[in-house]
Each structure stands twice: as structure tokens, then as C-alpha cells.
Scaffold this motif. Structure first.
Motif, PDB file in Angstrom:
ATOM      1  N   TYR A 279      45.413 -45.409  63.261  1.00 44.29           N
ATOM      2  CA  TYR A 279      45.107 -45.448  64.506  1.00 44.29           C
ATOM      3  C   TYR A 279      45.492 -43.929  64.969  1.00 44.29           C
ATOM      4  O   TYR A 279      44.735 -43.403  65.832  1.00 44.29           O
ATOM      5  N   VAL A 280      46.561 -43.603  64.581  1.00 50.11           N
ATOM      6  CA  VAL A 280      47.078 -42.354  65.128  1.00 50.11           C
ATOM      7  C   VAL A 280      46.227 -41.016  64.553  1.00 50.11           C
ATOM      8  O   VAL A 280      45.722 -40.383  65.211  1.00 50.11           O
ATOM      9  N   LYS A 283      42.682 -41.338  66.633  1.00 46.67           N
ATOM     10  CA  LYS A 283      43.198 -40.833  67.934  1.00 46.67           C
ATOM     11  C   LYS A 283      43.636 -39.381  67.967  1.00 46.67           C
ATOM     12  O   LYS A 283      43.765 -38.843  69.021  1.00 46.67           O
ATOM     13  N   ASN A 284      43.983 -38.860  66.926  1.00 50.41           N
ATOM     14  CA  ASN A 284      44.416 -37.501  66.676  1.00 50.41           C
ATOM     15  C   ASN A 284      45.729 -37.135  67.668  1.00 50.41           C
ATOM     16  O   ASN A 284      45.913 -36.403  68.318  1.00 50.41           O
ATOM     17  N   ILE A 285      46.635 -38.196  67.636  1.00 53.27           N
ATOM     18  CA  ILE A 285      47.917 -38.133  68.265  1.00 53.27           C
ATOM     19  C   ILE A 285      48.782 -37.128  67.593  1.00 53.27           C
ATOM     20  O   ILE A 285      48.697 -36.994  66.495  1.00 53.27           O
ATOM     21  N   ASP A 286      49.555 -36.281  68.616  1.00 54.69           N
ATOM     22  CA  ASP A 286      50.387 -35.374  67.851  1.00 54.69           C
ATOM     23  C   ASP A 286      51.375 -36.024  66.828  1.00 54.69           C
ATOM     24  O   ASP A 286      52.063 -37.122  67.233  1.00 54.69           O
ATOM     25  N   LYS A 287      51.495 -35.625  65.781  1.00 59.54           N
ATOM     26  CA  LYS A 287      52.432 -36.186  64.713  1.00 59.54           C
ATOM     27  C   LYS A 287      53.697 -36.092  64.954  1.00 59.54           C
ATOM     28  O   LYS A 287      54.487 -37.070  64.875  1.00 59.54           O
ATOM     29  N   LYS A 289      55.031 -36.153  67.853  1.00 60.25           N
ATOM     30  CA  LYS A 289      55.455 -37.099  69.071  1.00 60.25           C
ATOM     31  C   LYS A 289      55.765 -38.454  68.567  1.00 60.25           C
ATOM     32  O   LYS A 289      56.547 -39.074  68.987  1.00 60.25           O
ATOM     33  N   ILE A 290      54.842 -38.845  67.657  1.00 58.19           N
ATOM     34  CA  ILE A 290      55.094 -40.059  66.723  1.00 58.19           C
ATOM     35  C   ILE A 290      56.549 -40.259  66.125  1.00 58.19           C
ATOM     36  O   ILE A 290      57.112 -40.943  66.102  1.00 58.19           O
TER      37      ILE A 290
END
Length: 430
Positions: A279-280, A283-287, A289-290
Motif C-alpha cells: 500500500y505504501v 501510494k508513494n508515501i514518504d518512507k 514519515k512511516i
């Protein structure tokens, strides 16, 4: 609806090479047999009757050996190849585990644990390199997560079995089982996987890389991130140092019950981590931040331990810690590798794995010292505050990387080309 969810889950496991599946298998075999570590502090305290301070010092030697082993593993993987480092490390570790059970003196165990971890943790950076070599470029992040799933599935089975072994055979049985599984796992690997050389570079490229060899020490976001990783490691390793002792002393849990709590952790990771990673990535979510969110959840999990009158809090704490682990660790690996210029991957990953070795040292020594002087409640409060500091470091890294991209986007693109522009449809990072 259920069938669609099940098919989506299964699709996360498609596209891996034969070598990655074998590496996953031997990782599971090895990890299922790794029963010594979760019970090591209990073995030293309850079976050998060492003081909290002595247990802390032995764990310091454990972590120091891990640091040196991680550094040697990364350096020697670049010199002679990851394949033979993996075979030497795991086979020799098995023999060493057979021997170390017969050492019962404080000084002997300090030396023995140091040497054991020097050899054992040469395996980790070599394994990171092997994943980069054997995995397809488009699914390296998922390959790393697959291997982590094997670790956690083994971890789900190992502690519960370890608790039963202790009840039936005593702590000595753990060393025999752990040593045997190390040897079996690496023999399977040697028989089924052929050595493959890493990508060669030209003489001109080698001169450029040699001239830029100190780049890792100039990478400010990477070093700030390492400090955040040390903090997440300190918090997470409480599971293997102070928390098993707390289970017994505060709630009178047996080894088997402690093992069941750790088994719950492994099962949750097995079913949830791969979908979270997918999922991450989609969605190309900032690593970072996770990872920062993971650090925050670790802080919360340890602050929950301040509730010391209800045994159910241990389950809630473990749920928070498990989600924290799934957020923090896969993407920490990804970010660390993504910072490495071409030809420096082994160097970066060696330093990265050393950060967790340092965390193991500090987790044991600081935790045991606080408990011996002030008690468990002060330790949980200290660890919770430390986790909040780790979140601050994560926010700092996000800002540094953002500023770096704005000031010199072309250089960033060039250095991290293998990660910014993978094969069509692939992930961005290892």
C-alpha cells in the motif's frame, strides 16, 4: 469480497526469483530455531543467577560483537563476495552455539557472546547484498519484505517452542536447537543456490568511487536517520531484554506465556506487513514519515507499560509494538539503501546494520541499569520519552531531504538513479 481480498494478498507474493524463495526458506528455518535471544536475559538472570548489572554487561558484549560483525560482513562481502560470508557465518554460528552453553562464568560469557555475535552478524549485511543480487530490480522492496516475513513467521513459532523446550529440557536445549537450525539452514542454501557475482564496474568507475569513498560520512540526512534508527532499536529490543523479566516479576508469567505474546507479534507481522508495504509503495508515501510513525507507536507501547496492575495491558502493548515494527523496519532498510550511491551499497548497509547493534548495546545496558536503580516504571517512562525524541529526529530528516531535493535535484536524481527510475512497474527502492 473475501476471495478478492485473499487474491490481492496472494498477488503480493508473485514475481520472485527461485533464489529469493530459497533465501526465504532458509531464513525461516534459521529464525524458527533462534530461541536463545528472546530468553537470553531470563537464562542469565534465572538459570545462572547473574545480577541485573552483570546481565547488562553481557548484553553489551553481545551488542558490541554485533557491531563488529556487521562491519566485517559488509566489508568482506565487497572483498570476497556475500555468498561465502553467508555460508561461513551461519555454519560457524551453529558450532559456536553448541559450545557456548558450557560457558557459565561471567567473564567467559562476556567473551563468548562477543565472539558469537561477531561471527553471527556478519550474515546480515551479506544477506542484504544477496537480496539486491538475486531479486528482480522491480520487486526488491517486496523481496526484502518477504524475507522479513520469513523472519517473523519463524519468530512466531520459535518463542512458543522455546518456552516448551525450557520447560521440558531446560535452557541448554535452546542452544542445541538453535545451533542445529543454523547449520541445517545454510546447508540447504549451499546445496540449492549457486554463487552469483555482483555487478562489476569499470576501472574508470572504480576510480570515481574510490575518490568519493568518504561520501557516506558527508551524508547528513543519513546520519540523522541513523540516530533515529538507534532509538527505534533501543525501544524495540526491550522485547528481548527487560520485558521478559518484567513478565515474570510483575505478572508471574511463565516462559511459555511470554513466548505466546511474542508469537502473536510474529503472526500479525506475517499477515499484515506485506499488504502495508504494498500500500505504501502504491501510494508513494514518504518512507521516513512511516518510520517516524513507527517510532511514535513504539513510544506509546512502552508508556502503556506504566499500567502495571492489569495483565491485559501486555497484549495491547504488543499490538502497538507490532504495528510500530511493521512501519519502522522495512522502510528503514529502504531509505538507507536509497541513500547509497552506486558501488557504496555494502558500505551504507554495514553502517546501517551497525546502528541496530549499537541499539542492542544501549537497550540492554541502559534498561537494566535504570531497573536496578529505580525500578521498571522509570524504565518505561524513560523509553517513552526517548521515543518522542526519535520522532523529532524523523521530522528533521524529512526536512533535510526536502531541502536537499530543492537545492540540487539533478545530483539527487543521478546518485539514486537505480532507485528513482526502476524497471517499468517496479518499486522505487530496495
Amino acid at each position: 469480497m473475501f476471495n478478492k481480498a485473499f487474491n490481492n494478498y496472494i498477488n503480493n507474493f508473485k514475481g520472485f526469483t527461485r533464489e529469493i524463495w530459497i533465501l526465504t526458506l532458509i531464513t525461516f528455518i534459521n529464525r524458527a530455531g533462534t530461541m536463545v535471544v528472546p530468553f537470553l536475559s531470563k537464562y542469565l538472570k534465572e538459570d545462572l543467577h547473574f545480577s541485573y548489572d552483570q546481565v547488562g554487561w553481557i548484553m553489551v558484549c553481545f551488542g558490541t560483537g554485533s557491531m563488529l560483525g556487521s562491519w566485517l560482513g559488509g566489508k568482506l562481502s565487497d572483498k570476497i563476495g556475500f555468498y561465502w560470508i553467508m555460508i561461513f557465518s551461519l555454519f560457524t554460528t551453529g558450532i559456536a552455539l553448541f559450545i557456548i552453553q558450557f560457558i557459565t562464568s561471567f567473564e567467559g560469557l562476556c567473551i563468548g557472546m562477543f565472539l558469537l555475535l561477531v561471527i553471527a552478524d556478519m550474515f546480515r549485511p551479506a544477506m542484504f547484498v544477496s537480496i539486491g543480487v538475486y531479486a528482480k530490480p522491480e520487486n526488491r522492496t517486496r523481496a526484502l519484505t518477504l524475507v522479513r516475513l520469513a523472519i517473523n513467521l519463524g519468530f512466531a513459532a520459535g518463542p512458543a517452542m522455546g518456552g516448551l523446550i525450557i520447560m521440558g529440557m531446560g535452557y541448554k536445549g535452546l542452544f542445541w536447537v538453535d545451533g542445529a537450525t543454523c547449520i541445517i539452514a545454510i546447508l540447504v542454501f549451499a546445496l540449492l543456490v549457486k554463487e552469483r557475482k555482483t555487478n562489476l564496474i569499470s576501472k574508470e568507475e572504480k576510480k570515481i568511487l574510490d575518490a568519493d569513498r568518504e561520501s557516506v560520512f558527508k551524508d547528513r540526512p543519513f546520519w540523522v536517520f541513523l540516530f533515529a534508527c538507534v532509538i527505534t532499536g533501543i525501544l524495540f529490543f526491550q522485547l528481548f531484554t527487560t520485558i521478559p523479566l518484567y513478565h515474570k516479576e510483575q505478572f508471574n508469567l511463565s516462559e511459555f506465556q511470554t513466548g505466546l505474546l511474542l508469537t502473536m507479534n510474529g503472526i500479525m507481522v506475517f499477515f499484515l506487513e506485506m499488504p502495508i508495504v504494498s500500500y505504501v509503495e502504491r501510494k508513494n508515501i514518504d518512507k521516513v514519515k512511516i518510520v517516524t510513525l513507527g517510532c511514535l507507536m513504539m513510544a506509546i507501547s512502552l508508556l502503556l507499560m506504566l499500567i502495571n496492575t492489569w495483565v491485559g495491558i501486555l497484549v495491547i502493548m504488543m499490538i502497538f509494538m507490532t504495528f510500530a515494527e511493521m512501519f519502522a523496519f522495512p522502510f528503514s532498510n529502504s531509505f538507507a539503501m536509497s541513500r547509497a550511491p552506486k558501488g557504496h551499497e555494502g558500505r551504507y548497509m554495514a553502517i546501517f546494520t551497525m546502528s541496530y547493534s549499537l541499539a542492542h548495546i544501549l537497550s540492554a545496558k541502559v534498561g537494566m541499569k535504570i531497573i536496578s536503580l529505580y525500578g521498571y516504571q522509570y524504565n518505561w517512562a524513560f523509553m517513552g520519552v526517548l521515543g518522542i525524541i526519535g520522532c523529532g529526529l524523523g521530522i528533521w530528516v524529512i526536512r533535510l531531504v526536502s531541502k536537499e531535493n530543492q537545492l540540487n535535484p539533478e545530483k539527487v536524481k543521478e546518485i539514486h538513479a537505480d532507485f528513482e527510475h526502476p524497471a517499468e512497474g517496479g518499486e522505487r527502492e530496495i
